[in-house]
Scaffold this motif. Structure first.
Motif, PDB file in Angstrom:
ATOM      1  N   GLY A  75       0.506  -0.247   7.107  1.00  0.00           N
ATOM      2  CA  GLY A  75      -0.057  -0.954   8.280  1.00  0.00           C
ATOM      3  C   GLY A  75      -1.712  -1.070   8.120  1.00  0.00           C
ATOM      4  N   LEU A  76      -2.383  -0.067   7.526  1.00  0.00           N
ATOM      5  CA  LEU A  76      -3.888  -0.218   6.957  1.00  0.00           C
ATOM      6  C   LEU A  76      -3.889  -1.448   6.025  1.00  0.00           C
ATOM      7  CD1 LEU A  76      -4.980   3.497   6.827  1.00  0.00           C
ATOM      8  CD2 LEU A  76      -5.393   1.751   8.575  1.00  0.00           C
ATOM      9  N   LEU A  77      -3.097  -1.481   5.043  1.00  0.00           N
ATOM     10  CA  LEU A  77      -3.198  -2.410   4.082  1.00  0.00           C
ATOM     11  C   LEU A  77      -2.948  -3.918   4.589  1.00  0.00           C
ATOM     12  CD1 LEU A  77      -3.414  -2.977   1.072  1.00  0.00           C
ATOM     13  CD2 LEU A  77      -0.982  -2.680   1.055  1.00  0.00           C
ATOM     14  N   LEU A  78      -2.141  -3.956   5.596  1.00  0.00           N
ATOM     15  CA  LEU A  78      -1.901  -5.149   6.182  1.00  0.00           C
ATOM     16  C   LEU A  78      -3.003  -5.464   7.066  1.00  0.00           C
ATOM     17  CD1 LEU A  78       1.963  -5.247   7.335  1.00  0.00           C
ATOM     18  CD2 LEU A  78       0.828  -6.661   5.601  1.00  0.00           C
ATOM     19  N   TRP A  79      -3.619  -4.512   7.602  1.00  0.00           N
ATOM     20  CA  TRP A  79      -4.671  -4.773   8.648  1.00  0.00           C
ATOM     21  C   TRP A  79      -5.830  -5.315   7.958  1.00  0.00           C
ATOM     22  CZ3 TRP A  79      -9.139  -1.671   9.216  1.00  0.00           C
ATOM     23  CH2 TRP A  79     -10.032  -2.068  10.199  1.00  0.00           C
ATOM     24  N   ALA A  80      -6.108  -4.667   6.872  1.00  0.00           N
ATOM     25  CA  ALA A  80      -7.375  -4.985   5.764  1.00  0.00           C
ATOM     26  C   ALA A  80      -6.882  -6.561   5.259  1.00  0.00           C
ATOM     27  CB  ALA A  80      -7.295  -4.118   4.661  1.00  0.00           C
ATOM     28  N   CYS A  81      -5.868  -6.804   4.914  1.00  0.00           N
ATOM     29  CA  CYS A  81      -5.518  -8.047   4.273  1.00  0.00           C
ATOM     30  C   CYS A  81      -5.247  -9.274   5.387  1.00  0.00           C
ATOM     31  CB  CYS A  81      -4.649  -7.975   3.412  1.00  0.00           C
ATOM     32  SG  CYS A  81      -4.687  -6.831   2.209  1.00  0.00           S
ATOM     33  N   LYS A  88       2.246  -6.930  15.222  1.00  0.00           N
ATOM     34  CA  LYS A  88       2.889  -7.748  14.355  1.00  0.00           C
ATOM     35  C   LYS A  88       2.477  -6.678  12.930  1.00  0.00           C
ATOM     36  CE  LYS A  88       3.088 -12.024  11.902  1.00  0.00           C
ATOM     37  NZ  LYS A  88       2.454 -13.551  12.010  1.00  0.00           N
ATOM     38  N   ILE A  89       1.408  -6.000  12.799  1.00  0.00           N
ATOM     39  CA  ILE A  89       1.316  -5.258  11.681  1.00  0.00           C
ATOM     40  C   ILE A  89       2.181  -4.164  11.745  1.00  0.00           C
ATOM     41  CG2 ILE A  89      -0.476  -3.502  10.757  1.00  0.00           C
ATOM     42  CD1 ILE A  89      -2.580  -5.717  11.454  1.00  0.00           C
ATOM     43  N   THR A  90       2.355  -3.628  12.894  1.00  0.00           N
ATOM     44  CA  THR A  90       3.177  -2.259  13.147  1.00  0.00           C
ATOM     45  C   THR A  90       4.813  -2.782  12.879  1.00  0.00           C
ATOM     46  OG1 THR A  90       1.961  -1.377  15.053  1.00  0.00           O
ATOM     47  CG2 THR A  90       4.183  -0.594  14.685  1.00  0.00           C
TER      48      THR A  90
END
Length: 122
Positions: A75-81, A88-90
């Motif tokens: 989730g953190l990786l998706l949030w950063a990218c 949607k990230i979750t």
């Protein structure tokens, strides 16, 4: 415990080796290449991997923790990218985690066996 023995323990865990002798495998083949069957005993030293019915209940807690850490990291990786919404990230973090679930489940068994062996060697 010095760095060398800690490193050998970490290496033995990653290679899924017996916690007592660290020579033989816990599974018939690596957990990273499929869904292998677990051996009943260590072929080298005879350590029984599953001591009693329900022995791996503790491994479920380890698996749960590993799953949460993995999903949060994804989730953190998706949030950063991405600029996606939290929902949607979750959703994508959980979907990306699902193929990893069987491997993490088996890996948690290895960690549980090592923890149990450290607490109660016999």
């Amino acid at each position: 415990m010095n760095d060398e023995s800690r490193m050998s323990t970490a290496s033995a865990i990653l290679r899924q080796r017996c916690p007592r002798c660290r020579a033989a495998r816990i599974f018939r083949k690596s957990i990273f290449t499929g869904f292998p069957r677990m051996l009943e005993r260590c072929p080298n030293c005879g350590l029984k991997f599953e001591r009693e019915q329900g022995y791996f209940l503790g491994a479920m807690y380890i698996s749960y923790g590993l799953a949460l850490i993995t999903i949060v990291a994804l989730g953190l990786l998706l949030w950063a990218c991405t600029a996606w919404s939290l929902q949607k990230i979750t959703l994508w973090a959980i979907l990306l985690f699902l193929p990893l679930a069987p491997t993490l489940t088996l890996f948690s068994r290895v960690l549980w066996i090592y923890l149990d062996q450290a607490i109660d060697p016999e």
